[in-house]
Design a protein around this motif. Structure first.
Motif, PDB file in Angstrom:
ATOM      1  N   ASP A   1       0.854  -1.183   0.000  1.00 19.59           N
ATOM      2  CA  ASP A   1       0.000   0.000   0.000  1.00 19.59           C
ATOM      3  C   ASP A   1       0.890   1.234   0.000  1.00 19.59           C
ATOM      4  OD1 ASP A   1      -2.355   1.435   0.064  1.00 19.59           O
ATOM      5  OD2 ASP A   1      -2.675   1.210   2.213  1.00 19.59           O
ATOM      6  N   LYS A   2       0.356   2.336  -0.490  1.00 16.61           N
ATOM      7  CA  LYS A   2       1.101   3.595  -0.492  1.00 16.61           C
ATOM      8  C   LYS A   2       0.246   4.681   0.142  1.00 16.61           C
ATOM      9  CE  LYS A   2       4.070   2.460  -4.247  1.00 16.61           C
ATOM     10  NZ  LYS A   2       5.161   2.962  -4.952  1.00 16.61           N
ATOM     11  N   THR A   3       0.932   5.695   0.642  1.00 19.53           N
ATOM     12  CA  THR A   3       0.228   6.837   1.217  1.00 19.53           C
ATOM     13  C   THR A   3      -0.353   7.683   0.089  1.00 19.53           C
ATOM     14  OG1 THR A   3       2.146   8.296   1.193  1.00 19.53           O
ATOM     15  CG2 THR A   3       1.862   6.891   3.140  1.00 19.53           C
ATOM     16  N   SER A   4      -1.149   8.685   0.451  1.00 16.48           N
ATOM     17  CA  SER A   4      -1.736   9.569  -0.560  1.00 16.48           C
ATOM     18  C   SER A   4      -0.657  10.350  -1.302  1.00 16.48           C
ATOM     19  CB  SER A   4      -2.729  10.532   0.097  1.00 16.48           C
ATOM     20  OG  SER A   4      -2.073  11.320   1.070  1.00 16.48           O
ATOM     21  N   LYS A   5       0.516  10.483  -0.686  1.00 12.71           N
ATOM     22  CA  LYS A   5       1.634  11.188  -1.340  1.00 12.71           C
ATOM     23  C   LYS A   5       2.525  10.240  -2.145  1.00 12.71           C
ATOM     24  CE  LYS A   5       1.723  14.909   1.985  1.00 12.71           C
ATOM     25  NZ  LYS A   5       2.490  15.669   2.960  1.00 12.71           N
ATOM     26  N   GLY A   6       2.163   8.949  -2.184  1.00  7.52           N
ATOM     27  CA  GLY A   6       2.901   7.994  -2.996  1.00  7.52           C
ATOM     28  C   GLY A   6       4.042   7.276  -2.303  1.00  7.52           C
ATOM     29  N   LYS A   7       4.243   7.560  -1.001  1.00  7.55           N
ATOM     30  CA  LYS A   7       5.304   6.862  -0.263  1.00  7.55           C
ATOM     31  C   LYS A   7       4.788   5.496   0.192  1.00  7.55           C
ATOM     32  CE  LYS A   7       7.975   9.040   2.610  1.00  7.55           C
ATOM     33  NZ  LYS A   7       8.498   9.820   3.740  1.00  7.55           N
ATOM     34  N   PRO A   8       5.683   4.524   0.352  1.00 13.59           N
ATOM     35  CA  PRO A   8       5.251   3.232   0.898  1.00 13.59           C
ATOM     36  C   PRO A   8       4.622   3.439   2.282  1.00 13.59           C
ATOM     37  CG  PRO A   8       7.487   3.086   0.050  1.00 13.59           C
ATOM     38  CD  PRO A   8       7.107   4.541   0.043  1.00 13.59           C
ATOM     39  N   SER A   9       3.532   2.745   2.527  1.00 13.38           N
ATOM     40  CA  SER A   9       2.797   2.923   3.783  1.00 13.38           C
ATOM     41  C   SER A   9       3.341   2.023   4.884  1.00 13.38           C
ATOM     42  CB  SER A   9       1.317   2.602   3.566  1.00 13.38           C
ATOM     43  OG  SER A   9       0.618   2.678   4.790  1.00 13.38           O
ATOM     44  N   VAL A  10       3.348   2.566   6.100  1.00 13.62           N
ATOM     45  CA  VAL A  10       3.666   1.779   7.296  1.00 13.62           C
ATOM     46  C   VAL A  10       2.553   1.974   8.327  1.00 13.62           C
ATOM     47  CG1 VAL A  10       6.157   1.644   6.994  1.00 13.62           C
ATOM     48  CG2 VAL A  10       5.191   3.626   8.148  1.00 13.62           C
ATOM     49  N   SER A  11       1.329   2.198   7.831  1.00 11.49           N
ATOM     50  CA  SER A  11       0.176   2.346   8.717  1.00 11.49           C
ATOM     51  C   SER A  11      -0.119   1.014   9.395  1.00 11.49           C
ATOM     52  CB  SER A  11      -1.050   2.805   7.922  1.00 11.49           C
ATOM     53  OG  SER A  11      -1.465   1.777   7.046  1.00 11.49           O
ATOM     54  N   ALA A  12      -0.875   1.061  10.465  1.00 12.56           N
ATOM     55  CA  ALA A  12      -1.218  -0.171  11.197  1.00 12.56           C
ATOM     56  C   ALA A  12      -1.885  -1.209  10.291  1.00 12.56           C
ATOM     57  CB  ALA A  12      -2.089   0.155  12.408  1.00 12.56           C
ATOM     58  N   PRO A  13      -2.872  -0.829   9.458  1.00 13.44           N
ATOM     59  CA  PRO A  13      -3.469  -1.847   8.577  1.00 13.44           C
ATOM     60  C   PRO A  13      -2.462  -2.441   7.594  1.00 13.44           C
ATOM     61  CG  PRO A  13      -4.897   0.082   8.704  1.00 13.44           C
ATOM     62  CD  PRO A  13      -3.616   0.441   9.387  1.00 13.44           C
ATOM     63  N   THR A  14      -1.538  -1.607   7.090  1.00 13.57           N
ATOM     64  CA  THR A  14      -0.530  -2.110   6.160  1.00 13.57           C
ATOM     65  C   THR A  14       0.425  -3.065   6.865  1.00 13.57           C
ATOM     66  OG1 THR A  14      -0.676  -0.101   4.829  1.00 13.57           O
ATOM     67  CG2 THR A  14       1.287  -1.458   4.534  1.00 13.57           C
ATOM     68  N   LEU A  15       0.848  -2.701   8.082  1.00 12.14           N
ATOM     69  CA  LEU A  15       1.740  -3.590   8.842  1.00 12.14           C
ATOM     70  C   LEU A  15       1.037  -4.905   9.154  1.00 12.14           C
ATOM     71  CD1 LEU A  15       3.463  -1.034  11.236  1.00 12.14           C
ATOM     72  CD2 LEU A  15       4.386  -2.069   9.145  1.00 12.14           C
ATOM     73  N   LYS A  16      -0.257  -4.852   9.451  1.00 12.46           N
ATOM     74  CA  LYS A  16      -1.029  -6.080   9.705  1.00 12.46           C
ATOM     75  C   LYS A  16      -1.079  -6.937   8.437  1.00 12.46           C
ATOM     76  CE  LYS A  16      -4.208  -8.753  11.709  1.00 12.46           C
ATOM     77  NZ  LYS A  16      -3.868 -10.109  11.329  1.00 12.46           N
ATOM     78  N   LEU A  17      -1.276  -6.286   7.305  1.00 11.63           N
ATOM     79  CA  LEU A  17      -1.294  -7.002   6.028  1.00 11.63           C
ATOM     80  C   LEU A  17       0.054  -7.670   5.762  1.00 11.63           C
ATOM     81  CD1 LEU A  17      -2.741  -7.735   3.395  1.00 11.63           C
ATOM     82  CD2 LEU A  17      -2.045  -5.518   2.495  1.00 11.63           C
ATOM     83  N   LEU A  18       1.145  -6.943   6.006  1.00 14.01           N
ATOM     84  CA  LEU A  18       2.484  -7.526   5.836  1.00 14.01           C
ATOM     85  C   LEU A  18       2.676  -8.726   6.753  1.00 14.01           C
ATOM     86  CD1 LEU A  18       4.774  -4.370   5.534  1.00 14.01           C
ATOM     87  CD2 LEU A  18       4.315  -6.078   3.764  1.00 14.01           C
ATOM     88  N   LEU A  19       2.224  -8.597   7.993  1.00 14.53           N
ATOM     89  CA  LEU A  19       2.339  -9.711   8.936  1.00 14.53           C
ATOM     90  C   LEU A  19       1.559 -10.922   8.442  1.00 14.53           C
ATOM     91  CD1 LEU A  19       3.312 -10.807  11.669  1.00 14.53           C
ATOM     92  CD2 LEU A  19       1.268  -9.797  12.696  1.00 14.53           C
ATOM     93  N   ASP A  20       0.352 -10.691   7.936  1.00 15.79           N
ATOM     94  CA  ASP A  20      -0.454 -11.797   7.401  1.00 15.79           C
ATOM     95  C   ASP A  20       0.247 -12.465   6.220  1.00 15.79           C
ATOM     96  OD1 ASP A  20      -2.386 -11.221   9.293  1.00 15.79           O
ATOM     97  OD2 ASP A  20      -3.725 -10.179   7.890  1.00 15.79           O
ATOM     98  N   ILE A  21       0.868 -11.659   5.360  1.00 15.96           N
ATOM     99  CA  ILE A  21       1.588 -12.200   4.195  1.00 15.96           C
ATOM    100  C   ILE A  21       2.768 -13.054   4.651  1.00 15.96           C
ATOM    101  CG2 ILE A  21       3.045 -11.552   2.234  1.00 15.96           C
ATOM    102  CD1 ILE A  21       1.168  -9.080   1.894  1.00 15.96           C
ATOM    103  N   VAL A  22       3.531 -12.539   5.610  1.00 13.47           N
ATOM    104  CA  VAL A  22       4.692 -13.276   6.116  1.00 13.47           C
ATOM    105  C   VAL A  22       4.248 -14.576   6.790  1.00 13.47           C
ATOM    106  CG1 VAL A  22       6.554 -13.226   7.834  1.00 13.47           C
ATOM    107  CG2 VAL A  22       6.188 -11.261   6.333  1.00 13.47           C
ATOM    108  N   GLU A  23       3.209 -14.498   7.626  1.00 13.16           N
ATOM    109  CA  GLU A  23       2.714 -15.704   8.312  1.00 13.16           C
ATOM    110  C   GLU A  23       2.214 -16.740   7.318  1.00 13.16           C
ATOM    111  OE1 GLU A  23      -0.100 -14.111  11.139  1.00 13.16           O
ATOM    112  OE2 GLU A  23       1.455 -13.945  12.687  1.00 13.16           O
ATOM    113  N   ALA A  24       1.512 -16.303   6.272  1.00 16.09           N
ATOM    114  CA  ALA A  24       1.021 -17.235   5.260  1.00 16.09           C
ATOM    115  C   ALA A  24       2.195 -17.908   4.543  1.00 16.09           C
ATOM    116  CB  ALA A  24       0.125 -16.504   4.255  1.00 16.09           C
ATOM    117  N   GLU A  25       3.225 -17.128   4.241  1.00 17.70           N
ATOM    118  CA  GLU A  25       4.390 -17.693   3.564  1.00 17.70           C
ATOM    119  C   GLU A  25       5.108 -18.696   4.452  1.00 17.70           C
ATOM    120  OE1 GLU A  25       7.089 -18.578   0.670  1.00 17.70           O
ATOM    121  OE2 GLU A  25       5.265 -17.401   0.426  1.00 17.70           O
ATOM    122  N   LEU A  26       5.259 -18.359   5.734  1.00 20.68           N
ATOM    123  CA  LEU A  26       5.905 -19.284   6.663  1.00 20.68           C
ATOM    124  C   LEU A  26       5.099 -20.571   6.818  1.00 20.68           C
ATOM    125  CD1 LEU A  26       7.140 -16.815   9.418  1.00 20.68           C
ATOM    126  CD2 LEU A  26       8.542 -18.043   7.751  1.00 20.68           C
TER     127      LEU A  26
END
Length: 134
Positions: free
Chosen positions: A105-130
């Motif tokens: 996900d990206k912010t409205s300014k186009g930077k990569p997002s580190v918002s709580a929902p994005t971090l949760k999504l990353l965690l879900d992706i990593v857990e699924a891969e593991l």
């Protein structure tokens, strides 16, 4: 307005509960609890300040311990401030030798997002891969 939206939500959820065969839970748990919750909302709750401070300290200590544990990873340098969005973006996405993840996900300014929902999504992706890797 709260009552209006609560009723709308109830009317939307009830058919879903029926489809799942869970109408009994609605009638025996949810409906009786509404009276209790509405009373709590009207009258408030007594809260022990000492207990609240104690729980807050435990949670704060746990957060500090978890953050300290992150520094054991090679991708995280001692100078990284994990409370800084810029440092998190660097560690997760852009640093060579970092996590080198693709930002979902990206912010409205186009930077990569580190918002709580994005971090949760990353965690879900990593857990699924593991989990896939066994």
């Amino acid at each position: 307005m709260d009552v209006y939206f609560t009723l709308k939500l109830y009317n939307k959820i009830l058919p879903m509960l029926e489809d799942l065969g869970m109408r009994k839970i609605s009638e025996e748990v949810l409906m009786p609890s509404l009276e209790v919750f509405s009373k709590m909302e009207r009258e408030g709750l007594l809260v022990s300040e000492d207990r609240l401070k104690s729980v807050g300290k435990v949670l704060s200590d746990r957060n500090i311990d978890n953050e300290d544990a992150l520094y054991s990873f090679d991708a995280i340098e001692k100078s990284d401030n994990l409370s800084s969005n810029n440092d998190l973006i660097e560690v997760l996405y852009t640093r060579e030798g970092g996590m080198e993840m693709y930002p979902p996900d990206k912010t409205s300014k186009g930077k990569p997002s580190v918002s709580a929902p994005t971090l949760k999504l990353l965690l879900d992706i990593v857990e699924a891969e593991l989990k896939k890797r066994g």
